[in-house]
Each structure stands twice: as C-alpha cells, then as structure tokens.
Write a protein that holds these residues in place. Structure first.
Motif, mmCIF file in Angstrom:
data_model
loop_
_atom_site.group_PDB
_atom_site.id
_atom_site.type_symbol
_atom_site.label_atom_id
_atom_site.label_comp_id
_atom_site.label_asym_id
_atom_site.label_seq_id
_atom_site.Cartn_x
_atom_site.Cartn_y
_atom_site.Cartn_z
ATOM 1 N N MET A 17 10.347 19.622 -15.149
ATOM 2 C CA MET A 17 9.554 19.022 -14.074
ATOM 3 C C MET A 17 10.471 18.250 -13.136
ATOM 4 O O MET A 17 11.607 17.917 -13.493
ATOM 5 C CB MET A 17 8.457 18.122 -14.658
ATOM 6 C CG MET A 17 8.915 17.058 -15.604
ATOM 7 S SD MET A 17 7.502 16.163 -16.298
ATOM 8 C CE MET A 17 6.673 17.465 -17.175
ATOM 9 N N ALA A 18 9.984 17.959 -11.941
ATOM 10 C CA ALA A 18 10.755 17.192 -10.963
ATOM 11 C C ALA A 18 9.792 16.300 -10.199
ATOM 12 O O ALA A 18 8.609 16.629 -10.045
ATOM 13 C CB ALA A 18 11.489 18.134 -10.009
ATOM 14 N N ALA A 19 10.316 15.153 -9.728
ATOM 15 C CA ALA A 19 9.476 14.143 -9.079
ATOM 16 C C ALA A 19 9.655 14.143 -7.562
ATOM 17 O O ALA A 19 10.732 14.445 -7.056
ATOM 18 C CB ALA A 19 9.807 12.765 -9.641
ATOM 19 N N ALA A 52 4.360 17.883 -9.256
ATOM 20 C CA ALA A 52 5.515 17.001 -9.353
ATOM 21 C C ALA A 52 5.239 15.955 -10.433
ATOM 22 O O ALA A 52 4.096 15.550 -10.619
ATOM 23 C CB ALA A 52 5.752 16.303 -8.008
ATOM 24 N N THR A 53 6.281 15.506 -11.098
ATOM 25 C CA THR A 53 6.158 14.564 -12.212
ATOM 26 C C THR A 53 5.274 13.358 -11.881
ATOM 27 O O THR A 53 4.415 12.975 -12.672
ATOM 28 C CB THR A 53 7.554 14.012 -12.594
ATOM 29 O OG1 THR A 53 8.448 15.107 -12.727
ATOM 30 C CG2 THR A 53 7.505 13.198 -13.867
ATOM 31 N N ASP A 54 5.501 12.767 -10.685
ATOM 32 C CA ASP A 54 4.831 11.510 -10.342
ATOM 33 C C ASP A 54 3.445 11.687 -9.711
ATOM 34 O O ASP A 54 2.788 10.702 -9.409
ATOM 35 C CB ASP A 54 5.730 10.630 -9.460
ATOM 36 C CG ASP A 54 6.542 11.410 -8.447
ATOM 37 O OD1 ASP A 54 6.447 12.654 -8.417
ATOM 38 O OD2 ASP A 54 7.283 10.787 -7.665
ATOM 39 N N TYR A 55 2.997 12.917 -9.499
ATOM 40 C CA TYR A 55 1.644 13.126 -8.972
ATOM 41 C C TYR A 55 0.842 14.078 -9.860
ATOM 42 O O TYR A 55 0.129 13.660 -10.765
ATOM 43 C CB TYR A 55 1.680 13.587 -7.491
ATOM 44 C CG TYR A 55 2.095 12.441 -6.620
ATOM 45 C CD1 TYR A 55 1.170 11.490 -6.212
ATOM 46 C CD2 TYR A 55 3.433 12.262 -6.269
ATOM 47 C CE1 TYR A 55 1.553 10.389 -5.472
ATOM 48 C CE2 TYR A 55 3.835 11.166 -5.533
ATOM 49 C CZ TYR A 55 2.882 10.222 -5.131
ATOM 50 O OH TYR A 55 3.265 9.130 -4.417
ATOM 51 N N CYS A 56 0.967 15.365 -9.609
ATOM 52 C CA CYS A 56 0.045 16.293 -10.272
ATOM 53 C C CYS A 56 0.343 16.487 -11.755
ATOM 54 O O CYS A 56 -0.583 16.663 -12.548
ATOM 55 C CB CYS A 56 0.011 17.618 -9.524
ATOM 56 S SG CYS A 56 -0.815 17.411 -7.928
ATOM 57 N N GLY A 89 12.208 5.385 -8.000
ATOM 58 C CA GLY A 89 11.858 5.200 -9.407
ATOM 59 C C GLY A 89 10.473 5.684 -9.798
ATOM 60 O O GLY A 89 10.042 5.495 -10.935
ATOM 61 N N ASP A 90 9.747 6.325 -8.881
ATOM 62 C CA ASP A 90 8.394 6.809 -9.201
ATOM 63 C C ASP A 90 8.391 7.789 -10.378
ATOM 64 O O ASP A 90 7.497 7.748 -11.226
ATOM 65 C CB ASP A 90 7.752 7.497 -7.988
ATOM 66 C CG ASP A 90 7.237 6.504 -6.956
ATOM 67 O OD1 ASP A 90 7.262 5.284 -7.224
ATOM 68 O OD2 ASP A 90 6.802 6.963 -5.873
ATOM 69 N N PHE A 93 7.010 8.760 -16.200
ATOM 70 C CA PHE A 93 7.326 9.046 -17.616
ATOM 71 C C PHE A 93 6.865 7.898 -18.503
ATOM 72 O O PHE A 93 6.289 8.106 -19.556
ATOM 73 C CB PHE A 93 8.831 9.269 -17.812
ATOM 74 C CG PHE A 93 9.291 10.653 -17.450
ATOM 75 C CD1 PHE A 93 8.659 11.777 -17.992
ATOM 76 C CD2 PHE A 93 10.361 10.849 -16.583
ATOM 77 C CE1 PHE A 93 9.086 13.066 -17.673
ATOM 78 C CE2 PHE A 93 10.781 12.131 -16.256
ATOM 79 C CZ PHE A 93 10.149 13.239 -16.791
ATOM 80 N N LYS A 94 7.121 6.678 -18.036
ATOM 81 C CA LYS A 94 6.761 5.494 -18.813
ATOM 82 C C LYS A 94 5.244 5.404 -18.986
ATOM 83 O O LYS A 94 4.739 5.143 -20.079
ATOM 84 C CB LYS A 94 7.311 4.250 -18.102
ATOM 85 C CG LYS A 94 7.212 3.003 -18.937
ATOM 86 C CD LYS A 94 7.991 1.849 -18.336
ATOM 87 C CE LYS A 94 7.649 0.566 -19.094
ATOM 88 N NZ LYS A 94 7.868 -0.627 -18.274
#
Ligand code: VGL
Ligand code: ZN
Length: 182
Positions: free
Chosen positions: A149-151, A123-127, A157-158, A163-164
């Motif tokens: 990808m997906a979060a 997932a975008t915000d972890y792996c 907002g994670d 991305f930031k």
C-alpha cells in the motif's frame, strides 16, 4: 477462509494520474505476487460521477468509465473475482469499500464464508484505512499488508498515523513476505 481485498489500484492514483499517490504504482508487483496466496481475490474501484461534491475536496479523479478509473495496466486482473464500486453518488465520498453500491461487500464476504480479510492498495491514509476499519467493525479478522500500500500523505505523517490508528483498532499489520511464506 481468507480473502484479499485490493483497494483502488487505478490509473488516477498512480504516477501520471490526476490524484497520483507517491509510489502508487510500486504496489502493483507486490499485489500481483500476493494474489497467488489467496483462493478469493476481490477489488474495489473509486467510481465517481463527474459532478460529485467529493471533487470540492479533491482534484477530479476516477470518473466513471474514464481511463483514469481503469485498473493499473500491470495489475493482474484475471485473478480478481469481483469488483465493488464506491463513491458512486453525487453526495458521497465513498472512502470505504464497504460503501460500495453495486453489491454489498459485507454480505458477499459472509456468503463466501470469509473470516480473515487482508487489505492492500491505495491509499493507506484514506480508502485503505476506511475499508480496514469497516472490515474490523463488521467482525472480520482484519490484516493490512504494509508493503502493498502507499499513502497520499497530504499532511506530513498521515500514512504513519493511519497505520497507528489501524493497529490501535485491533487490525494486524503484516508484510507480504509473511503472507507468502507463513
Ligand atoms: C481516495 C482520496 C479521494 C483513495 C479516494 O482511494 O484513497 N483518496 N478518493
Ligand atoms: Zn475519490
């Protein structure tokens, strides 16, 4: 030499799975198309023992050898040259594909003379984030394909924050169209 790294596109991260990422399955057709643009495609799998400490933070998911740990059935696995297994130990989260234990990802990429690594998946915000940051630290020119990808978005907002953080680390954000039609 460029390569595509597909992170954790597994049943448990898709709708119906135990740790379903919203729209997790939507990345599959995008990634199938993306694979056509790469001479080398590799993938990672979250691959946990059933008694891992990781399941104190997360619902059990991607237990080694279960249906939940299989790739999504629509993913074109024929194009995948090698699979890297991570989170395989009782005491490790294994968010990054560079923590794979069945083979050394950084070494493999260097042997294959990969200079540019494109990362996509779940997932975008972890792996995905952990893997992309490690790719950058390991000296690869690193790209993340935003629409592939997906979060999890456990916190609001994670995904956007991820991305930031990647962008601020010098990782390039690209869209699949730009990769397919340069
Ligand atoms: C992941 C949470 C727990 C991921 C894996 O693949 O992003 N997220 N384990
Ligand atoms: Zn996991």
């Amino acid at each position: 030499m460029k390569a595509l790294l597909i992170v954790d596109v597994q049943n448990d991260f898709c709708p119906g799975g135990t740790l379903a990422v919203p729209n997790g399955d939507k990345v599959v057709p995008v990634i199938n198309k993306l694979m056509e643009a790469f001479p080398l495609v590799i993938a990672s799998k979250d691959w946990h023992p059933k008694d891992t400490v990781h399941f104190q933070k997360w619902p059990p998911h991607c237990v080694q050898g279960t249906k939940g740990s299989d790739f999504h059935p629509k993913l074109n696995t024929a194009k995948i040259n090698k699979v890297f297994l991570k989170g395989t130990k009782n005491k490790d989260d294994g968010y990054s594909a560079f923590e794979a234990t069945n083979a050394d990802l950084a070494e493999f990429l260097k042997e294959e003379e990969v200079t540019d690594l494109y990362v996509c998946g779940l997932a975008t915000d972890y792996c995905v984030k952990a893997t992309a940051l490690d790719a950058d630290r390991n000296g690869f020119e690193t790209f993340v394909v935003e629409d592939a990808m997906a979060a999890v978005n456990k916190g609001l907002g994670d995904g956007e924050r991820a991305f930031k953080e990647m962008w601020q680390s010098g990782i390039t954000l690209v869209k699949s169209d730009e990769v397919l039609n340069p």
